[in-house]
Design a protein around this motif. Structure first.
Motif, PDB file in Angstrom:
ATOM      1  N   LEU A   1     193.850  67.246  36.016  1.00 26.98           N
ATOM      2  CA  LEU A   1     194.495  66.613  37.171  1.00 26.98           C
ATOM      3  C   LEU A   1     194.739  65.124  36.930  1.00 26.98           C
ATOM      4  O   LEU A   1     195.794  64.593  37.298  1.00 26.98           O
ATOM      5  N   LEU A   2     193.791  64.453  36.304  1.00 30.10           N
ATOM      6  CA  LEU A   2     193.960  63.033  36.000  1.00 30.10           C
ATOM      7  C   LEU A   2     195.150  62.817  35.067  1.00 30.10           C
ATOM      8  O   LEU A   2     195.930  61.879  35.248  1.00 30.10           O
TER       9      LEU A   2
ATOM     10  N   VAL B   1     195.217  71.233  27.577  1.00 27.16           N
ATOM     11  CA  VAL B   1     194.594  71.105  26.254  1.00 27.16           C
ATOM     12  C   VAL B   1     193.553  69.993  26.275  1.00 27.16           C
ATOM     13  O   VAL B   1     192.442  70.157  25.751  1.00 27.16           O
ATOM     14  N   LEU B   2     193.895  68.857  26.888  1.00 26.72           N
ATOM     15  CA  LEU B   2     192.944  67.746  26.998  1.00 26.72           C
ATOM     16  C   LEU B   2     191.719  68.181  27.802  1.00 26.72           C
ATOM     17  O   LEU B   2     190.582  67.904  27.408  1.00 26.72           O
TER      18      LEU B   2
ATOM     19  N   PRO C   1     206.340  71.237  32.344  1.00 28.41           N
ATOM     20  CA  PRO C   1     205.556  72.191  31.535  1.00 28.41           C
ATOM     21  C   PRO C   1     204.814  71.522  30.373  1.00 28.41           C
ATOM     22  O   PRO C   1     203.681  71.899  30.071  1.00 28.41           O
ATOM     23  N   GLY C   2     205.437  70.545  29.753  1.00 24.82           N
ATOM     24  CA  GLY C   2     204.776  69.860  28.642  1.00 24.82           C
ATOM     25  C   GLY C   2     203.527  69.127  29.086  1.00 24.82           C
ATOM     26  O   GLY C   2     202.481  69.178  28.422  1.00 24.82           O
ATOM     27  N   HIS C   3     203.602  68.421  30.218  1.00 23.96           N
ATOM     28  CA  HIS C   3     202.429  67.705  30.727  1.00 23.96           C
ATOM     29  C   HIS C   3     201.374  68.665  31.259  1.00 23.96           C
ATOM     30  O   HIS C   3     200.169  68.394  31.123  1.00 23.96           O
ATOM     31  N   LEU C   4     201.803  69.767  31.864  1.00 21.49           N
ATOM     32  CA  LEU C   4     200.839  70.775  32.299  1.00 21.49           C
ATOM     33  C   LEU C   4     200.052  71.314  31.110  1.00 21.49           C
ATOM     34  O   LEU C   4     198.824  71.439  31.164  1.00 21.49           O
TER      35      LEU C   4
ATOM     36  N   LEU D   1     198.269  60.490  36.148  1.00 23.01           N
ATOM     37  CA  LEU D   1     198.613  59.297  35.365  1.00 23.01           C
ATOM     38  C   LEU D   1     200.034  59.358  34.806  1.00 23.01           C
ATOM     39  O   LEU D   1     200.679  58.329  34.640  1.00 23.01           O
ATOM     40  N   ASN D   2     200.511  60.556  34.524  1.00 22.42           N
ATOM     41  CA  ASN D   2     201.864  60.685  33.985  1.00 22.42           C
ATOM     42  C   ASN D   2     202.912  60.902  35.069  1.00 22.42           C
ATOM     43  O   ASN D   2     204.100  60.915  34.767  1.00 22.42           O
ATOM     44  N   LEU D   3     202.476  61.081  36.293  1.00 17.68           N
ATOM     45  CA  LEU D   3     203.384  61.297  37.425  1.00 17.68           C
ATOM     46  C   LEU D   3     204.402  62.383  37.125  1.00 17.68           C
ATOM     47  O   LEU D   3     205.600  62.237  37.396  1.00 17.68           O
TER      48      LEU D   3
END
Length: 162
Positions: free
Chosen positions: A16-17, A35-36, A27-30, A21-23
């Motif tokens: 969620l953070l 993964v993080l 799909p790439g950020h999800l 942070l990336n607003l």
């Protein structure tokens, strides 16, 4: 399941953070956040603190009040020492405090207490955890300071953690 996700709430929070942070919820950020959230707790698992066993929880309140009192009194003493430094220089000194506390969580709490109280700095802990080196901003007599430190902070922490 615990091997894959040693800290599921931490994994969720990291995911969620990452999204906040990336607003973005692309799909790439999800995927990258997931993964993080998966890899970071696995890598940090050896760094996780020991499980905490609190033996006498009611002592925590008393310790909290004692530390709060000492924070206020130490703030006033340090401010007075700084304002009167021209008349009387503070007697800064390093003090070796013999420790009976051995619990890692108790020592961590003790280090936080030393950090919060103005005029004291946790300088070094002996490898065998038997002696703590403190720097004190304005030290009167060493023996009463050590006795106050042990009675006010170390003894309650030993009651809580040991």
């Amino acid at each position: 399941m615990k091997r894959l996700f040693p800290a599921p709430w931490l994994s969720l929070a990291l995911w969620l953070l990452w999204l906040v942070l990336n607003l973005s919820v692309s799909p790439g950020h999800l995927l990258l956040g997931a993964v993080l959230g998966f890899i970071a707790p696995l890598m940090m698992a050896p760094l996780r603190p020991l499980p905490i066993r609190i033996r006498r929880p009611w002592v925590i309140l008393r310790l909290f009040l004692l530390v709060g009192r000492d924070v206020i009194l130490s703030n006033l003493a340090v401010a007075w020492g700084v304002l009167n430094a021209g008349r009387r220089a503070p007697r800064s000194a390093f003090v070796k405090v013999p420790l009976d506390l051995r619990d890692a969580n108790g020592l961590a709490a003790l280090s936080m207490i030393c950090t919060v109280i103005p005029g004291t700095v946790w300088s070094e802990l002996a490898l065998d955890r038997s002696i703590l080196l403190l720097h004190v901003f304005d030290l009167g007599e060493q023996a009463p300071f050590i006795q106050h430190f042990k009675d006010t902070y170390e003894r309650p922490l030993m009651e809580i953690f040991e």
